[in-house]
Write an enzyme that holds these catalytic residues in place. Structure first.
Site, PDB file in Angstrom:
ATOM      1  N   ASP A 290      -0.010   5.150   0.519  1.00  0.00           N
ATOM      2  CA  ASP A 290       0.102   5.894   1.942  1.00  0.00           C
ATOM      3  C   ASP A 290      -0.378   5.459   3.177  1.00  0.00           C
ATOM      4  O   ASP A 290      -1.247   4.732   3.504  1.00  0.00           O
ATOM      5  CB  ASP A 290      -1.225   7.037   1.506  1.00  0.00           C
ATOM      6  CG  ASP A 290      -1.074   7.682   0.128  1.00  0.00           C
ATOM      7  OD1 ASP A 290       0.056   8.087  -0.138  1.00  0.00           O
ATOM      8  OD2 ASP A 290      -2.188   7.739  -0.661  1.00  0.00           O
TER       9      ASP A 290
ATOM     10  N   ASP B 217       0.922  -1.137  -0.138  1.00  0.00           N
ATOM     11  CA  ASP B 217      -0.007   0.100   0.042  1.00  0.00           C
ATOM     12  C   ASP B 217       0.899   1.307  -0.145  1.00  0.00           C
ATOM     13  O   ASP B 217       1.905   1.237   0.414  1.00  0.00           O
ATOM     14  CB  ASP B 217      -0.786  -0.062   1.233  1.00  0.00           C
ATOM     15  CG  ASP B 217      -1.563   1.364   1.365  1.00  0.00           C
ATOM     16  OD1 ASP B 217      -2.579   1.712   0.473  1.00  0.00           O
ATOM     17  OD2 ASP B 217      -1.365   1.931   2.562  1.00  0.00           O
TER      18      ASP B 217
END
Length: 204
Positions: A19, A17
């Site tokens: 952020d 992922d």
């Protein structure tokens, strides 16, 4: 809390992922100058690359659907992430909103399957590291191994439900490494630990 990672599972690709996992979470960020890697992100990625394990990014960017970001904004931020922490072998971006019914937005498995297929790696030899439940659920639905690295935005129930949890990104990556040294010298303190403890984050 210790949740061991099955070391008999060969991992050839690790998807992250973006952020809150690779870089500090700046909601709907369209400014490359605000990109800041999380602690030890570069070290974690170097450990994978030293063992010829492919790396990629799978990121929900619903700010595009919400009219808060342009695709050009997302591209510029991704280019900054790649400049600081790359080069990554694969990128997969979902620009859709939560109600768009797409197959790519996490927790749907589309981006995980797309990135793995692009690199010719089976899902069961792929791991996904993220900071919210949607990341590890996308991994589960794809047949990949999900590892949660919690942050302040991770819900307690997401951490409780995650099969594999680690306290930070470096610990999560070390737990996925194959036993034994990479090609070349690696200090003893960079060998993979026996267990993994971590978290997940808020869906974007």
């Amino acid at each position: 809390m210790n949740r061991p990672v099955p070391h008999d599972r060969r991992i050839r690709l690790v998807l992250f992922d973006r952020d809150g996992t690779l870089v500090e979470d700046v909601p709907y960020n369209g400014d490359p100058d605000l990109v800041r890697p999380v602690p030890h992100a570069g070290e974690a990625l170097a450990l994978l690359r030293a063992r010829s394990i492919a790396t990629g990014v799978v990121t929900n960017q619903s700010g595009v659907a919400r009219g808060l970001l342009s695709t050009a904004d997302v591209r510029r931020v991704n280019e900054r992430v790649d400049a600081l922490l790359g080069p990554f072998d694969a990128w997969a971006i979902c620009p859709h909103g939560p109600d768009d019914g797409c197959h790519c937005r996490k927790p749907q498995p589309g981006m995980v399957l797309q990135a793995a297929a692009r690199l010719g790696v089976p899902p069961d030899e792929t791991a996904v590291i993220g900071d919210i439940g949607a990341d590890v659920e996308a991994a589960r639905r794809a047949g990949a191994l999900g590892v949660l690295v919690p942050t302040p935005v991770t819900r307690p129930e997401e951490t409780a439900a995650a099969e594999h949890v680690a306290p930070d990104l470096l610990t999560a990556v070390r737990a996925l490494l194959p036993a034994g040294p990479p090609q070349g010298h690696v200090p003893d303190d960079e060998r993979p630990p026996a267990v993994l403890s971590a978290s997940d984050r808020r869906p974007r």
